[in-house]
Design a protein around this motif. Structure first.
Motif, PDB file in Angstrom:
ATOM      1  N   ALA A  18       0.842  -1.206   0.000  1.00  0.00           N
ATOM      2  CA  ALA A  18       0.000   0.000   0.000  1.00  0.00           C
ATOM      3  C   ALA A  18       0.874   1.251   0.000  1.00  0.00           C
ATOM      4  N   ARG A  19       1.942   1.153   0.757  1.00  0.00           N
ATOM      5  CA  ARG A  19       2.839   2.319   0.841  1.00  0.00           C
ATOM      6  C   ARG A  19       3.493   2.607  -0.504  1.00  0.00           C
ATOM      7  N   GLU A  20       3.917   1.560  -1.234  1.00  0.00           N
ATOM      8  CA  GLU A  20       4.521   1.765  -2.542  1.00  0.00           C
ATOM      9  C   GLU A  20       3.510   2.348  -3.525  1.00  0.00           C
ATOM     10  N   GLN A  21       2.279   1.856  -3.443  1.00  0.00           N
ATOM     11  CA  GLN A  21       1.253   2.392  -4.335  1.00  0.00           C
ATOM     12  C   GLN A  21       1.007   3.880  -4.070  1.00  0.00           C
ATOM     13  N   ALA A  22       1.015   4.233  -2.779  1.00  0.00           N
ATOM     14  CA  ALA A  22       0.828   5.648  -2.440  1.00  0.00           C
ATOM     15  C   ALA A  22       1.995   6.483  -2.973  1.00  0.00           C
ATOM     16  N   LEU A  23       3.215   5.930  -2.837  1.00  0.00           N
ATOM     17  CA  LEU A  23       4.382   6.647  -3.343  1.00  0.00           C
ATOM     18  C   LEU A  23       4.306   6.820  -4.852  1.00  0.00           C
ATOM     19  N   ARG A  24       3.842   5.756  -5.546  1.00  0.00           N
ATOM     20  CA  ARG A  24       3.733   5.868  -6.995  1.00  0.00           C
ATOM     21  C   ARG A  24       2.710   6.944  -7.379  1.00  0.00           C
ATOM     22  N   ALA A  25       1.620   6.942  -6.609  1.00  0.00           N
ATOM     23  CA  ALA A  25       0.603   7.965  -6.905  1.00  0.00           C
ATOM     24  C   ALA A  25       1.154   9.367  -6.648  1.00  0.00           C
ATOM     25  N   ASP A  26       1.871   9.507  -5.517  1.00  0.00           N
ATOM     26  CA  ASP A  26       2.464  10.830  -5.218  1.00  0.00           C
ATOM     27  C   ASP A  26       3.499  11.214  -6.263  1.00  0.00           C
ATOM     28  N   ALA A  27       4.270  10.201  -6.721  1.00  0.00           N
ATOM     29  CA  ALA A  27       5.280  10.487  -7.742  1.00  0.00           C
ATOM     30  C   ALA A  27       4.635  10.931  -9.035  1.00  0.00           C
ATOM     31  N   ARG A  36      11.811   9.539   0.559  1.00  0.00           N
ATOM     32  CA  ARG A  36      10.960   8.408   0.950  1.00  0.00           C
ATOM     33  C   ARG A  36      11.314   7.163   0.152  1.00  0.00           C
ATOM     34  N   LEU A  37      11.554   7.353  -1.159  1.00  0.00           N
ATOM     35  CA  LEU A  37      11.936   6.204  -1.984  1.00  0.00           C
ATOM     36  C   LEU A  37      13.254   5.607  -1.512  1.00  0.00           C
ATOM     37  N   GLN A  38      14.170   6.445  -1.110  1.00  0.00           N
ATOM     38  CA  GLN A  38      15.445   5.955  -0.621  1.00  0.00           C
ATOM     39  C   GLN A  38      15.268   5.185   0.679  1.00  0.00           C
ATOM     40  N   GLN A  39      14.324   5.614   1.506  1.00  0.00           N
ATOM     41  CA  GLN A  39      14.077   4.922   2.768  1.00  0.00           C
ATOM     42  C   GLN A  39      13.420   3.551   2.536  1.00  0.00           C
ATOM     43  N   ILE A  40      12.468   3.537   1.615  1.00  0.00           N
ATOM     44  CA  ILE A  40      11.715   2.284   1.384  1.00  0.00           C
ATOM     45  C   ILE A  40      12.549   1.285   0.593  1.00  0.00           C
ATOM     46  N   ASP A  41      13.244   1.777  -0.433  1.00  0.00           N
ATOM     47  CA  ASP A  41      13.979   0.866  -1.329  1.00  0.00           C
ATOM     48  C   ASP A  41      15.403   1.358  -1.477  1.00  0.00           C
ATOM     49  N   PRO A  42      16.254   1.156  -0.452  1.00  0.00           N
ATOM     50  CA  PRO A  42      17.610   1.708  -0.499  1.00  0.00           C
ATOM     51  C   PRO A  42      18.413   1.180  -1.671  1.00  0.00           C
ATOM     52  N   ASP A  43      18.220  -0.089  -2.039  1.00  0.00           N
ATOM     53  CA  ASP A  43      19.051  -0.645  -3.106  1.00  0.00           C
ATOM     54  C   ASP A  43      18.403  -0.531  -4.472  1.00  0.00           C
ATOM     55  N   GLY A  44      17.157   0.026  -4.572  1.00  0.00           N
ATOM     56  CA  GLY A  44      16.511   0.269  -5.852  1.00  0.00           C
ATOM     57  C   GLY A  44      16.064  -0.968  -6.583  1.00  0.00           C
ATOM     58  N   ARG A  45      15.776  -2.024  -5.856  1.00  0.00           N
ATOM     59  CA  ARG A  45      15.354  -3.241  -6.545  1.00  0.00           C
ATOM     60  C   ARG A  45      13.905  -3.136  -7.010  1.00  0.00           C
ATOM     61  N   ARG A  46      13.052  -2.578  -6.173  1.00  0.00           N
ATOM     62  CA  ARG A  46      11.624  -2.535  -6.535  1.00  0.00           C
ATOM     63  C   ARG A  46      11.253  -1.191  -7.175  1.00  0.00           C
ATOM     64  N   LEU A  47      11.791  -0.102  -6.634  1.00  0.00           N
ATOM     65  CA  LEU A  47      11.371   1.238  -7.079  1.00  0.00           C
ATOM     66  C   LEU A  47      12.512   1.994  -7.758  1.00  0.00           C
ATOM     67  N   GLY A  48      13.481   1.289  -8.304  1.00  0.00           N
ATOM     68  CA  GLY A  48      14.633   1.946  -8.923  1.00  0.00           C
ATOM     69  C   GLY A  48      14.252   2.863 -10.066  1.00  0.00           C
ATOM     70  N   GLU A  49      13.322   2.367 -10.928  1.00  0.00           N
ATOM     71  CA  GLU A  49      12.899   3.180 -12.070  1.00  0.00           C
ATOM     72  C   GLU A  49      12.237   4.474 -11.603  1.00  0.00           C
ATOM     73  N   LEU A  50      11.399   4.313 -10.560  1.00  0.00           N
ATOM     74  CA  LEU A  50      10.715   5.497 -10.025  1.00  0.00           C
ATOM     75  C   LEU A  50      11.721   6.483  -9.425  1.00  0.00           C
ATOM     76  N   GLN A  51      12.729   5.931  -8.763  1.00  0.00           N
ATOM     77  CA  GLN A  51      13.770   6.806  -8.200  1.00  0.00           C
ATOM     78  C   GLN A  51      14.487   7.565  -9.311  1.00  0.00           C
ATOM     79  N   ARG A  52      14.781   6.861 -10.429  1.00  0.00           N
ATOM     80  CA  ARG A  52      15.475   7.526 -11.534  1.00  0.00           C
ATOM     81  C   ARG A  52      14.587   8.623 -12.136  1.00  0.00           C
ATOM     82  N   GLN A  53      13.268   8.363 -12.223  1.00  0.00           N
ATOM     83  CA  GLN A  53      12.359   9.386 -12.760  1.00  0.00           C
ATOM     84  C   GLN A  53      12.334  10.631 -11.864  1.00  0.00           C
ATOM     85  N   ILE A  54      12.255  10.344 -10.549  1.00  0.00           N
ATOM     86  CA  ILE A  54      12.226  11.476  -9.621  1.00  0.00           C
ATOM     87  C   ILE A  54      13.545  12.260  -9.684  1.00  0.00           C
TER      88      ILE A  54
END
Length: 895
Positions: free
Chosen positions: A191-200, A220-238
């Protein structure tokens, strides 16, 4: 320009900012200087120094982008300090006006206006510096707290903010976990990742309007996914969006800082290279850049046309109309803003140039009309020439005006030259005729040459009349009657004309000879027979022109008369030689020429001969009687008693040697010397501010005290200087001088009058009056009341003292007691020189307390003395010496 010049390092622990936070001070400086440069001249922004906090948390280094050496305001010379202070006040006033107007011209700028207004405050002048002639402020926006404290550095402040946000996020997370209760960890993370995606998605779609939100999402993305395995693409977009937004913000700041700098605006599109031109806010930025570029291009085109049509008044007027039409047609480019803001600077500059050119055209038209109206009027034309002297007349539209004016002035110059030549030639007909040959042509019959031509024609007519009269004089020759008629004609018709001066002089010379001949003829007739009168008249007649036929007859008559005088002298000698010889007298009477009887020269000779003849006739008759009478006289003489011997002559020489005075007037006491021998005295007391100093203070200590009084220490330093002066220098100069002056007044002889002059302040000294012996108590009261004031009008004091004294018929002394130089613009030496020339019996004695020598030249100019006094005892002694010429003998003093 990078701010690389460090102005000062300041501890800010005892100050606080009026607005904002210490951690944001650098950012506030950037925002304020950008705003100032956008609305005011760029140099105004250099007023606020760049703050760079140090790591110790209590000091701040302040930098400036100006070049030069920073100097504290208090260390500047007075004139330069006043200039820098004036600039400082002007720029602070500009910032305050901008702070007042900013909310009206820029929406949402209330906080910025408040910060700008607060930046105009600073703790004091010790935080004002000058770089060159430009003022720079440190501690702007600070006020004193009166206590020392430690401030957080920007790093510490950011760390504190991060900790606060982390604690907030942790609290929210804890509350969220508590709310979920028994939900599973993975469900919660999903749920938290979905909220982050929506906020992003929302942040990416916001068009860089929420930079802080992007930063928080990245965190927040760095806190949730420090190594970028799940949200790496989103981190790069941000991250990419953050970079894009940073680039966009840089361009936005570039637009704001470029203002209407067209060169800077032209470089802005390159800074957007690589960005999607369809994504906001890039289209908005491009639109703003294109709008400014269009204004710049329009201004460049208009400037080029204006440069090309320079001096063409019709074309410039058409450009003005064209600018007005474009303003009406393209409101987005050139019209004034809906809020009443002015035209953009490039177009405003074009409009100003057009207006200046149109004003020049109007001025040229007005000047051309004035030149036409003043045609042939030289004085108005010369005034117009003076007005054109300060204008650029080398090109249109003023060039034709200049050319027309030069033509008019050339005619005026010709008229002036001809007029001068005519004045110079007014008594010389040859030069007048030569000038007539030069003044030929059509233009000489028009102003301004016409009046000169008319005067020349009048002079030519006079020359013709002069020629005619000159010929008449030659025809008259020595005819006195005709010459008299000519003189009368000139006197009646040409009496005041200088061209006839020479002719009048020559005719007067001839008529004078006529008058002389007539006068000598009358005198010769009156002197006929009078040999003495003829002898006196002879040099005058013989000195006349021998060739003048009017005087030739007089010479002949005089010669004949003087021959008779010579013959008469000869006969007188012959008669004198004959004596009482009656035989010779008879012989002389027989040989006397018959013509002598008719000559007045022989009148006395005839009388003497007749008397001699009568005497000879009586001689024979009286012979016996004469012999008898002589006999009787001899008998009487023989019987007379002898004469008494003469009394011896007396030897009375009658001369008495005068007695000399046993003592000179200078050594006489009152009652013995006359008023003319009694000297006068004026005492000149220096009551300027420096007389407050102690009599024993040395010059070095006084200079140190003056430096303390002039420093920024304020009243405490001045009070310390006053206490130190009182402690080290003994009684004041004023006190010692007054006491010595009172003693001198008490010792003065009873017949000496004393004057008093006070040196207190500019512009002039005070004449306290003259005091006879009966009013010496009043004089003592004046001396005791003296108090140090301000400046030293020394030259004025000496001049006023001299005006109170005779110095010509009786001796006089001025005693000057002073410790300084003239500070009121007077010239002591020149004043004393004038006094020495006009009053030879006046001396100026100077008692110099401080050794500055301000009045020493006055003593030298009048034969006086310079008496140096370094302490109280010396001052009393030297004041006695300065007045000893008026004291007289010791037994005469104190009267």
């Amino acid at each position: 320009m990078q701010s690389s010049l460090r102005i000062a390092r300041v501890e800010v622990g005892q100050y606080r900012l009026l607005v904002s936070d210490f951690a944001e001070l650098e950012g506030l400086h950037r925002e304020l200087t950008a705003t100032i440069r956008r609305h005011l001249p760029r140099v105004t922004a250099s007023l606020l120094a760049l703050p760079v906090p140090a790591a110790d948390g209590i000091t701040v280094d302040w930098y400036s982008d100006l070049g030069g050496q920073p100097v504290p305001l208090a260390a500047l010379p007075a004139e330069r300090r006043a200039l820098v202070r004036e600039k400082l006040q002007d720029r602070l006033n500009s910032l305050q006006r901008l702070a007042d107007e900013l909310p009206r011209i820029v929406r949402g700028s209330d906080d910025l206006a408040k910060a700008l207004r607060a930046a105009t405050h600073y703790p004091g002048d010790e935080h004002v510096f000058a770089v060159g002639d430009e003022p720079v402020l440190t501690l702007w926006g600070f006020v004193s707290t009166g206590r020392r404290q430690r401030l957080a550095t920007p790093t510490q402040a950011r760390a504190t903010g991060s900790r606060r946000r982390w604690l907030l996020w942790l609290g929210l997370t804890t509350l969220t976990l508590a709310g979920l209760g028994g939900a599973g960890w993975y469900g919660w993370m999903y749920a938290r990742e979905q909220a982050l995606r929506a906020d992003a998605a929302d942040a990416l779609a916001s068009g860089c309007t929420d930079s802080d939100g992007l930063a928080l999402l990245g965190h927040r993305l760095q806190q949730i996914d420090p190594d970028g395995r799940r949200l790496g693409e989103l981190q790069r977009q941000i991250s990419a969006e953050q970079q894009r937004c940073s680039q966009v913000a840089t361009v936005g700041q570039g637009i704001a800082s470029a203002g209407w700098d067209c060169a800077a605006i032209g470089r802005l599109p390159g800074q957007l290279a690589g960005l999607d031109p369809a994504r906001e806010p890039v289209p908005d930025l491009l639109g703003r850049i294109e709008q400014r570029t269009a204004v710049c291009e329009q201004a460049s085109r208009l400037n080029a046309e204006l440069e090309r049509e320079h001096g063409n008044c019709g074309a410039v007027a058409a450009l003005a109309d064209q600018l007005g039409e474009q303003r009406a047609d393209d409101a987005t480019v050139v019209t004034e803003g809906a809020d009443g803001s002015p035209l953009p600077d490039p177009l405003a500059h074009v409009r100003e140039r057009i207006q200046d050119e149109l004003a020049l055209c109007a001025n040229a038209t007005a000047l051309a009309e004035e030149v036409a109206a003043a045609s042939a009027q030289c004085e108005p034309l010369l005034r117009l020439d003076g007005r054109l002297a300060g204008l650029d007349t080398s090109r249109a539209p003023l060039l034709p005006v200049r050319q027309r004016l030069d033509e008019e002035l050339a005619r005026c110059a010709r008229a002036e030259a001809f007029s001068r030549d005519l004045i110079d030639a007014q008594m010389d007909c040859t030069r007048i005729k030569a000038l007539d040959a030069r003044m030929q042509g059509e233009d000489v019959r028009k102003p301004p040459l016409l009046p000169v031509r008319e005067r020349l024609d009048e002079a030519l007519e006079r020359c013709k009349a002069l020629d005619a009269l000159d010929q008449a004089m030659r025809d008259a020759g020595h005819d006195c009657a005709r010459l008299a008629d000519l003189a009368e004609t000139i006197r009646d018709t040409h009496a005041n004309n200088p061209i006839f001066v020479d002719l009048r002089r020559r005719i007067a010379s001839e008529t004078g000879r006529c008058d002389l001949a007539e006068r000598l003829r009358a005198e010769l007739a009156a002197a006929s027979g009078d040999c003495t009168a003829l002898g006196a008249l002879a040099p005058r007649i013989n000195a006349t022109d021998a060739a003048d036929e009017r005087l030739a007859g007089l010479r002949k008559t005089l010669a004949a008369e003087r021959e008779l005088c010579t013959a008469a002298d000869d006969w007188r000698q012959r008669i004198a030689s004959a004596g009482e010889d009656c035989q010779r007298i008879g012989s002389l009477r027989a040989t006397l020429p018959g013509a002598a009887a008719a000559s007045p020269q022989f009148k006395d000779i005839l009388a003497r001969l007749a008397a001699g003849e009568q005497r000879c006739l009586r001689i024979a008759q009286d012979q016996a009687k004469a012999e008898t009478e002589r006999a009787r006289r001899v008998v009487r003489v023989a019987r007379a008693p002898p004469d008494e011997p003469p009394a011896p002559a007396s030897d009375d020489k009658g001369s008495t040697q005068g007695q000399r005075s046993s003592a000179s007037a200078a050594r006489r006491c009152p009652g013995q010397r006359t008023t003319g021998e009694t000297p006068q005295l004026v005492m000149v007391f220096d009551a300027s501010g420096s007389m407050r100093h102690g009599i024993n203070a040395d010059a070095g200590a006084l200079r140190a005290l003056r430096q303390i009084g002039d420093s920024a220490g304020g009243a405490v330093g001045g009070l310390l200087g006053g206490l130190l002066s009182s402690a080290v220098s003994g009684p004041s100069r004023m006190k010692v001088a007054k006491e010595a002056g009172a003693r001198i007044v008490g010792q003065l002889p009873s017949d000496v009058d004393v004057g008093l002059v006070k040196i207190e302040d500019c512009p002039a000294a005070t004449n306290a009056g003259f005091y006879p012996p009966a009013r010496r108590q009043a004089l003592l009261g004046q001396i005791r009341a003296l108090q140090p004031r301000e400046e030293t009008p020394l030259a004025s004091a000496i001049a006023q003292a001299a005006s109170m004294l005779d110095g010509v018929n009786r001796p006089a002394v001025i005693a000057v007691i002073s410790d300084g130089e003239d500070t009121c613009g007077g010239d002591v030496c020149a004043t004393a020189a004038r006094i020495a020339r006009s009053k030879p019996k006046l001396k100026i004695n100077v008692v110099d307390i401080a050794g500055l020598g301000g009045a020493n030249c006055a003593a030298r100019a009048t034969g006086g003395r310079v008496l140096r006094a370094g302490n109280a005892a010396e001052l009393g002694t030297q004041m006695q010496r300065a007045t000893e010429e008026v004291m007289g003998p010791a037994e005469c003093r104190g009267g």
